[in-house]
Design a protein around this motif. Structure first.
Motif, PDB file in Angstrom:
ATOM      1  N   GLN A   6      -0.478  -1.858  -6.568  1.00 47.39           N
ATOM      2  CA  GLN A   6      -0.064  -2.436  -5.139  1.00 47.39           C
ATOM      3  C   GLN A   6       1.014  -2.638  -5.013  1.00 47.39           C
ATOM      4  O   GLN A   6       1.339  -3.295  -5.788  1.00 47.39           O
ATOM      5  CB  GLN A   6      -1.217  -2.877  -3.803  1.00 47.39           C
ATOM      6  CG  GLN A   6      -3.088  -3.012  -4.101  1.00 47.39           C
ATOM      7  CD  GLN A   6      -3.867  -3.046  -2.736  1.00 47.39           C
ATOM      8  OE1 GLN A   6      -4.384  -3.598  -2.835  1.00 47.39           O
ATOM      9  NE2 GLN A   6      -2.566  -3.370  -1.354  1.00 47.39           N
ATOM     10  N   CYS A  23      -0.233   2.622  -3.262  1.00 43.83           N
ATOM     11  CA  CYS A  23      -1.558   2.298  -3.848  1.00 43.83           C
ATOM     12  C   CYS A  23      -1.547   3.454  -4.984  1.00 43.83           C
ATOM     13  O   CYS A  23      -0.660   4.451  -4.951  1.00 43.83           O
ATOM     14  CB  CYS A  23      -2.305   2.226  -3.780  1.00 43.83           C
ATOM     15  SG  CYS A  23      -3.888   1.707  -4.201  1.00 43.83           S
ATOM     16  N   TRP A  34      -8.152   2.588   1.720  1.00 38.14           N
ATOM     17  CA  TRP A  34      -7.823   1.713   2.230  1.00 38.14           C
ATOM     18  C   TRP A  34      -9.224   0.311   2.839  1.00 38.14           C
ATOM     19  O   TRP A  34      -9.290   1.204   4.644  1.00 38.14           O
ATOM     20  CB  TRP A  34      -6.362   2.234   2.721  1.00 38.14           C
ATOM     21  CG  TRP A  34      -5.809   2.052   2.379  1.00 38.14           C
ATOM     22  CD1 TRP A  34      -4.528   3.992   1.503  1.00 38.14           C
ATOM     23  CD2 TRP A  34      -4.120   1.197   1.997  1.00 38.14           C
ATOM     24  NE1 TRP A  34      -3.400   3.269   1.259  1.00 38.14           N
ATOM     25  CE2 TRP A  34      -3.270   1.871   0.445  1.00 38.14           C
ATOM     26  CE3 TRP A  34      -4.359  -0.473   1.544  1.00 38.14           C
ATOM     27  CZ2 TRP A  34      -2.942   1.208   0.279  1.00 38.14           C
ATOM     28  CZ3 TRP A  34      -3.391  -0.588   0.772  1.00 38.14           C
ATOM     29  CH2 TRP A  34      -2.803   0.092  -0.416  1.00 38.14           C
ATOM     30  N   ARG A  36      -8.597  -2.857   5.002  1.00 33.08           N
ATOM     31  CA  ARG A  36      -7.914  -4.661   6.020  1.00 33.08           C
ATOM     32  C   ARG A  36      -9.053  -4.942   6.016  1.00 33.08           C
ATOM     33  O   ARG A  36     -10.129  -5.618   6.085  1.00 33.08           O
ATOM     34  CB  ARG A  36      -7.439  -4.146   7.346  1.00 33.08           C
ATOM     35  CG  ARG A  36      -8.235  -4.178   8.500  1.00 33.08           C
ATOM     36  CD  ARG A  36      -7.156  -3.750   9.421  1.00 33.08           C
ATOM     37  NE  ARG A  36      -6.558  -5.529   9.824  1.00 33.08           N
ATOM     38  CZ  ARG A  36      -6.405  -5.748  11.183  1.00 33.08           C
ATOM     39  NH1 ARG A  36      -5.115  -5.066  11.806  1.00 33.08           N
ATOM     40  NH2 ARG A  36      -5.761  -7.023  11.230  1.00 33.08           N
ATOM     41  N   TYR A  64      -2.612   3.685  12.440  1.00 35.24           N
ATOM     42  CA  TYR A  64      -2.544   3.785  10.640  1.00 35.24           C
ATOM     43  C   TYR A  64      -2.418   5.637  10.480  1.00 35.24           C
ATOM     44  O   TYR A  64      -3.333   6.381  11.072  1.00 35.24           O
ATOM     45  CB  TYR A  64      -3.833   3.694   9.731  1.00 35.24           C
ATOM     46  CG  TYR A  64      -3.660   1.592  10.553  1.00 35.24           C
ATOM     47  CD1 TYR A  64      -4.501   1.859  11.436  1.00 35.24           C
ATOM     48  CD2 TYR A  64      -2.685   0.942   9.444  1.00 35.24           C
ATOM     49  CE1 TYR A  64      -4.607  -0.394  10.923  1.00 35.24           C
ATOM     50  CE2 TYR A  64      -2.877  -0.592   9.493  1.00 35.24           C
ATOM     51  CZ  TYR A  64      -3.566  -0.702  10.364  1.00 35.24           C
ATOM     52  OH  TYR A  64      -3.833  -2.220  10.705  1.00 35.24           O
ATOM     53  N   VAL A  66      -2.093   7.549   6.804  1.00 32.39           N
ATOM     54  CA  VAL A  66      -2.162   7.836   5.296  1.00 32.39           C
ATOM     55  C   VAL A  66      -2.023   8.912   4.401  1.00 32.39           C
ATOM     56  O   VAL A  66      -1.741  10.270   4.968  1.00 32.39           O
ATOM     57  CB  VAL A  66      -4.205   7.902   4.641  1.00 32.39           C
ATOM     58  CG1 VAL A  66      -4.283   6.330   4.702  1.00 32.39           C
ATOM     59  CG2 VAL A  66      -4.655   8.885   5.205  1.00 32.39           C
ATOM     60  N   SER A  75      -1.078   6.632  -0.005  1.00 27.82           N
ATOM     61  CA  SER A  75      -0.682   5.834   0.748  1.00 27.82           C
ATOM     62  C   SER A  75      -1.141   5.687   2.362  1.00 27.82           C
ATOM     63  O   SER A  75      -1.248   6.005   2.743  1.00 27.82           O
ATOM     64  CB  SER A  75       1.139   6.289   0.784  1.00 27.82           C
ATOM     65  OG  SER A  75       2.054   6.475  -0.346  1.00 27.82           O
ATOM     66  N   LEU A  76      -0.385   3.997   2.727  1.00 29.20           N
ATOM     67  CA  LEU A  76      -1.230   3.432   3.645  1.00 29.20           C
ATOM     68  C   LEU A  76      -0.128   3.360   4.763  1.00 29.20           C
ATOM     69  O   LEU A  76       1.021   2.781   4.333  1.00 29.20           O
ATOM     70  CB  LEU A  76      -1.686   2.614   4.209  1.00 29.20           C
ATOM     71  CG  LEU A  76      -2.338   1.667   5.372  1.00 29.20           C
ATOM     72  CD1 LEU A  76      -3.690   2.979   5.966  1.00 29.20           C
ATOM     73  CD2 LEU A  76      -3.471   0.474   5.489  1.00 29.20           C
ATOM     74  N   TYR A  89      -4.127  -6.014   3.321  1.00 22.51           N
ATOM     75  CA  TYR A  89      -4.668  -4.871   3.306  1.00 22.51           C
ATOM     76  C   TYR A  89      -4.779  -4.569   1.697  1.00 22.51           C
ATOM     77  O   TYR A  89      -4.109  -5.133   0.620  1.00 22.51           O
ATOM     78  CB  TYR A  89      -3.044  -3.906   2.999  1.00 22.51           C
ATOM     79  CG  TYR A  89      -3.064  -3.663   5.105  1.00 22.51           C
ATOM     80  CD1 TYR A  89      -2.079  -4.546   5.626  1.00 22.51           C
ATOM     81  CD2 TYR A  89      -3.780  -3.494   5.365  1.00 22.51           C
ATOM     82  CE1 TYR A  89      -2.399  -4.608   6.358  1.00 22.51           C
ATOM     83  CE2 TYR A  89      -3.432  -3.184   7.319  1.00 22.51           C
ATOM     84  CZ  TYR A  89      -2.807  -3.998   7.841  1.00 22.51           C
ATOM     85  OH  TYR A  89      -2.490  -3.736   9.146  1.00 22.51           O
ATOM     86  N   CYS A  91      -6.456  -2.359  -1.209  1.00 19.07           N
ATOM     87  CA  CYS A  91      -6.744  -0.409  -1.578  1.00 19.07           C
ATOM     88  C   CYS A  91      -7.928  -0.856  -2.844  1.00 19.07           C
ATOM     89  O   CYS A  91      -7.684  -1.280  -3.946  1.00 19.07           O
ATOM     90  CB  CYS A  91      -5.587   0.394  -2.183  1.00 19.07           C
ATOM     91  SG  CYS A  91      -5.274   1.994  -3.260  1.00 19.07           S
TER      92      CYS A  91
END
Lengths: 115, 112
Positions: A6, A23, A34, A36, A64, A66, A75-76, A89, A91
């Motif tokens: 990350q 990520c 992904w 949290r 969100y 992606v 990618s977030l 967060y 990954c």
């Protein structure tokens, strides 16, 4: 060993900013995730992807999005960061275990603070 | 009701104690069961996994699965301060998704 990297360990962003969390995994895995993680709430799935350009909503996708343009990168995106998106967060990349079960390799996490 | 239930603790034990961490689940289709260990400010790392029912031992750690009761356990013998971490159980969802279902995690502190 599979590595999931990350890009940032700690980030501080302002409310309303667009935030990108990157990520990268180095083992050619199809599946990436992904999450949290918040105290008292555990891990919550935001989005996952089974292959390039494919994505599926998890349990808490609101706010969100992606992107998976390449197999190794997931990618977030926080379109407009808000204080309630302050969180850790994580990954993950999915690996196949002996017997064909699945496990994850996680990145080290990005602790995002939105002020 | 959550698919996987895990007591968040915290659990505090003296060094050398035997620790028992547990999860219950509701989906009888789960077949693969995992334990992850997460140190503070780090990502979780896979500690042990088992397939179906039975026991698996690795050093001081033993993972146990009882599918008939939908109950899994992780035992830590001769616990050390370095075992202080959050332990998360995880299980396989539908096989073709590769998606895991996690417990909330139990925070363990081993005091010297």
């Amino acid at each position: 060993d599979v590595k999931v990297t990350q890009s940032s360990r700690y980030l501080v962003k302002r409310t309303g900013e667009k935030v990108f969390l990157e990520c990268v995994q180095d083992m050619d895995h199809e599946n990436m995730f992904w999450y949290r993680q918040d105290p008292g709430l555990g891990l919550r799935l935001i989005y996952f992807s089974y292959d390039v350009k494919m994505k599926e909503k998890g349990d808490i996708p609101e706010g969100y999005s992606v992107s998976r343009e390449k197999k190794e990168r997931f990618s977030l995106i926080l379109e407009s960061a808000s204080t309630n998106q302050t969180s850790m967060y994580l990954c993950a990349s999915s690996l196949v275990l002996q017997g064909e079960g699945y496990g994850y390799t996680f990145g080290s996490g990005t602790r995002l603070t939105v002020v | 009701q959550k698919e996987v239930e895990q007591d968040p603790g915290p659990l505090s034990v003296p060094e050398g104690a035997i620790v028992s961490l547990n999860c219950t689940y509701s989906n009888s289709a789960f077949q693969y069961f995992m334990w992850y260990r997460q140190y503070s400010r780090k990502g979780p790392e896979l500690l042990m996994y088992t397939y179906s029912s039975g026991n698996k031992e690795d050093g001081r750690f033993t993972a146990q699965v009882d599918k008939s009761s939908k109950y899994i356990s992780l035992f830590i013998r001769d616990s050390q301060p370095s075992d202080s971490a959050t332990y998360l159980c995880a299980m396989n969802g539908p096989r073709d998704t590769g998606k895991l279902i996690f417990g909330q995690g139990t925070t363990l502190q081993v005091k010297p």
